[in-house]
Design a protein around this motif. Structure first.
Motif, short mmCIF file in Angstrom:
data_model
loop_
_atom_site.label_atom_id
_atom_site.label_comp_id
_atom_site.label_asym_id
_atom_site.label_seq_id
_atom_site.Cartn_x
_atom_site.Cartn_y
_atom_site.Cartn_z
N SER A 113 1.81 -11.72 7.59
CA SER A 113 1.35 -11.06 8.82
C SER A 113 1.28 -9.56 8.64
O SER A 113 0.31 -8.91 9.06
CB SER A 113 2.29 -11.41 9.99
N LEU A 114 2.30 -8.98 8.00
CA LEU A 114 2.32 -7.54 7.78
C LEU A 114 1.20 -7.11 6.84
O LEU A 114 0.56 -6.08 7.04
CB LEU A 114 3.68 -7.11 7.22
N ASP A 115 0.98 -7.92 5.79
CA ASP A 115 -0.05 -7.59 4.81
C ASP A 115 -1.46 -7.72 5.40
O ASP A 115 -2.41 -7.14 4.86
CB ASP A 115 0.08 -8.47 3.57
N ALA A 116 -1.60 -8.49 6.47
CA ALA A 116 -2.91 -8.67 7.10
C ALA A 116 -3.25 -7.52 8.05
O ALA A 116 -4.39 -7.39 8.50
CB ALA A 116 -2.95 -10.00 7.85
N GLN A 117 -2.26 -6.68 8.35
CA GLN A 117 -2.49 -5.58 9.29
C GLN A 117 -3.37 -4.50 8.67
O GLN A 117 -3.32 -4.23 7.48
CB GLN A 117 -1.16 -4.95 9.69
N LEU A 118 -4.15 -3.85 9.53
CA LEU A 118 -4.96 -2.71 9.10
C LEU A 118 -4.14 -1.42 9.15
O LEU A 118 -4.50 -0.44 8.51
CB LEU A 118 -6.20 -2.58 9.99
N ASP A 119 -3.06 -1.44 9.92
CA ASP A 119 -2.17 -0.28 9.99
C ASP A 119 -1.17 -0.33 8.84
O ASP A 119 -0.85 -1.41 8.33
CB ASP A 119 -1.40 -0.27 11.31
N ARG A 133 10.90 -1.16 2.60
CA ARG A 133 9.86 -2.19 2.70
C ARG A 133 8.57 -1.56 3.18
O ARG A 133 8.59 -0.57 3.91
CB ARG A 133 10.32 -3.28 3.68
N TRP A 134 7.46 -2.15 2.78
CA TRP A 134 6.16 -1.65 3.19
C TRP A 134 5.16 -2.80 3.04
O TRP A 134 5.42 -3.81 2.39
CB TRP A 134 5.74 -0.46 2.32
N ASN A 135 3.99 -2.64 3.65
CA ASN A 135 2.99 -3.70 3.52
C ASN A 135 1.92 -3.32 2.48
O ASN A 135 1.90 -2.20 1.95
CB ASN A 135 2.36 -4.04 4.87
N ARG A 136 1.06 -4.28 2.21
CA ARG A 136 0.03 -4.07 1.20
C ARG A 136 -0.92 -2.94 1.61
O ARG A 136 -1.43 -2.20 0.77
CB ARG A 136 -0.76 -5.36 0.99
N ARG A 137 -1.13 -2.79 2.92
CA ARG A 137 -2.03 -1.75 3.41
C ARG A 137 -1.52 -0.36 3.01
O ARG A 137 -2.32 0.52 2.68
CB ARG A 137 -2.14 -1.85 4.94
N ILE A 214 11.50 2.39 11.13
CA ILE A 214 10.29 1.59 10.94
C ILE A 214 9.12 2.39 11.45
O ILE A 214 9.07 2.81 12.61
CB ILE A 214 10.38 0.25 11.69
N SER A 215 8.15 2.60 10.58
CA SER A 215 7.00 3.44 10.90
C SER A 215 5.70 2.65 10.76
O SER A 215 5.41 2.10 9.70
CB SER A 215 6.97 4.65 9.96
N VAL A 216 4.92 2.60 11.84
CA VAL A 216 3.60 1.96 11.82
C VAL A 216 2.57 3.06 11.99
O VAL A 216 2.56 3.77 12.99
CB VAL A 216 3.47 0.91 12.94
N GLY A 217 1.71 3.22 10.97
CA GLY A 217 0.76 4.31 10.97
C GLY A 217 -0.68 3.86 11.10
O GLY A 217 -1.09 2.90 10.45
N ARG A 218 -1.44 4.58 11.92
CA ARG A 218 -2.86 4.25 12.12
C ARG A 218 -3.72 5.45 11.76
O ARG A 218 -3.50 6.58 12.23
CB ARG A 218 -3.10 3.84 13.57
N ASP A 219 -4.71 5.22 10.94
CA ASP A 219 -5.67 6.25 10.54
C ASP A 219 -6.48 6.66 11.77
O ASP A 219 -7.17 5.84 12.38
CB ASP A 219 -6.60 5.67 9.46
#
Length: 230
Positions: A113-119, A133-137, A214-219
């Motif tokens: 689910s995390l790797d599927a995120q665009l953020d 930890r981090w996602n593929r994005r 935990i940091s969620v970043g959006r371009d």
């Protein structure tokens, strides 16, 4: 030991099914089959050579179904010190394995689910200054490999000095309030700057007292272009 069973307790019989006469004095190959029996014989030799005890984990198909056991194999001796045989004490860990499999499936689902995120998703320990930890994005956007991200100081490796100065009081605020938002320029491996809006949350482990962010970043590149055009 020649591979013949000498004694076993009531619990072993309950797992295996049958009565003592079905197994007593029989070779392990006769009871468990050629393949499993040969593997057990190889273990016998290993324990005899190494002296033991040695712990093995096995998946076994029994009359009651498929089970998992963690077994402690130990050499036992006569009074004169000669080898009498091997004692195997086994714990049924089937329930534990099922829990582990369930947790593994949940982890795989969360990772997918995390790797599927665009953020970007990024977790770091502010005390250690390291990514956890981090996602593929995050890898795709920054251009860094997983091993590089694991080694780089975080978050200082991804931002310029001005943004670092801006982030220090922000992190202190998140540590105090539990969450917050900030806009920083994420610097990629090849030097590009990507304006990114971060929503950051604090989580503290009640047992260890360890705090992570935990940091969620959006371009927000396109958003800034639109705002500048107005």
């Amino acid at each position: 030991p020649d591979g013949s069973l000498i004694k076993f307790n009531k619990t072993a019989l309950e797992h295996m099914g049958g009565v003592s006469e079905d197994y007593e004095g029989k070779h392990v190959k006769e009871i468990f089959g050629e393949e499993s029996g040969s593997e057990y014989m190889a273990r016998f030799k290993k324990v005899l050579v190494d002296g033991g005890p040695i712990i093995f984990e096995d998946e076994v198909v029994l009359p009651g179904g498929r089970k998992y056991f963690r077994s402690n194999w130990k050499v036992i001796h006569d009074r004169d010190g000669s080898v009498f045989g091997l004692m195997i004490v086994s714990d049924d860990i089937t329930g534990l394995r099922k829990i582990e499999e369930k947790l593994r499936a949940q982890k795989d689902f969360i990772d997918s689910s995390l790797d599927a995120q665009l953020d970007t998703f990024f977790v770091f320990d502010p005390g250690l200054g390291k990514a956890i930890r981090w996602n593929r994005r995050f890898e795709e956007v920054t251009g860094y490999s997983a091993s590089e991200i694991a080694d780089l100081p975080a978050p200082s490796s991804y931002y310029g000095s001005e943004d670092i100065e801006k982030a220090i009081p922000f992190i202190e605020e998140v540590m105090a309030e539990g969450e917050g938002s900030i806009i920083l320029d994420l610097i990629t491996k090849d030097g590009r700057k990507i304006p990114t809006e971060y929503n950051v949350s604090k989580i503290t482990d009640e047992v260890s007292g360890r705090t992570i962010l935990i940091s969620v970043g959006r371009d927000i590149t396109d958003r800034i272009k639109v705002e500048n055009a107005l």
